[in-house]
Enzyme design. Structure first.
Site, short mmCIF file in Angstrom:
data_model
loop_
_atom_site.label_atom_id
_atom_site.label_comp_id
_atom_site.label_asym_id
_atom_site.label_seq_id
_atom_site.Cartn_x
_atom_site.Cartn_y
_atom_site.Cartn_z
N GLY A 144 0.56 -1.24 0.12
CA GLY A 144 0.27 0.27 -0.12
C GLY A 144 0.53 1.41 0.08
CB SER A 145 2.71 2.87 -1.15
OG SER A 145 2.66 2.12 -2.94
#
Length: 227
Positions: A184-185
């Protein structure tokens, strides 16, 4: 710089996670623990898929700027960039959820002038304040056209590990793999004045493949595969 991840279906940084979960699943199965074995097997498959490393074809238009990551464009904004460009710039922000490919791609041909890591918080990556507050790693590139482009890996709510394979002085190629962010980013791309944006908020884009903008004084060239 040699593209270290060419031909590998799962990036090396993901192999310990896959091996660990897979090994635990096998041990659980041998012990007769059916439900834990099934859960661990599912997690192993998901983790292998998360760290997938697909081939991509990049446009070879001189001055092309491609997406540095897979995801959804959540913002395109004009404003002053005080840290690296120290000038007015266009910021394109791309949110990567856990289902997106997390291998990051070089946005344009050029030379890496600097790599700047900043420790920070782990606010949800789709919030505006994540741009300055979260853990991040900035890649400052002097493009082949002479323009300066900044690509920033921003950690998210779940991500705790930014990986970067390039260093200051490296020659890089549009679409080349250069790192990843685990679980996630967000990617922030800063473009200089005069760049022509060719994307819109809400677009789903693929790293190393989809054209986001062209830098000033761009000319057409022949396309080739970057993989």
């Amino acid at each position: 710089m040699a593209d270290r991840a060419v031909g590998i279906p799962i990036v090396r940084e993901g192999l310990p996670f896959v091996a660990g979960l897979g090994g635990a699943g096998v041990l659980a199965g041998l012990a007769g623990w059916g439900i834990p074995a099934a859960v661990l097997g599912g997690l192993t498959l998901f983790t292998a898929w998360f760290f997938r490393n697909p081939r991509r074809v990049s446009p070879c238009t001189e001055g092309a700027v491609v997406s540095p990551g897979d995801g959804k464009i959540i913002a395109i904004e004009e404003g002053y960039e005080p840290r690296f460009l120290k000038d007015d710039a266009t910021r394109i922000s791309i949110f990567l959820n856990v289902f997106d490919v997390h291998v990051n791609r070089v946005p344009c041909d050029g030379t890496v002038e600097d790599v700047v890591y900043q420790p920070g918080r782990f606010i949800a990556a789709n919030r505006p304040e994540a741009t300055l507050s979260n853990e991040q790693n900035a890649l400052v590139i002097r493009a082949a056209t002479g323009a300066k482009v900044v690509c920033v890996q921003v950690a998210g709510l779940i991500a705790r590990r930014i990986v970067c394979w390039v260093a200051s002085g490296d020659r890089v190629t549009c679409g080349e793999r250069y790192g990843l962010i685990r679980f996630g980013s967000r990617m922030d791309l800063f473009l200089p004045k005069g760049s022509a944006v060719r994307a819109a908020v809400g677009d789903r884009v693929k790293g190393g493949q989809d054209l986001l903008a062209t830098l000033p004084i761009a000319m057409e060239a022949t396309c080739a595969e970057r993989s």
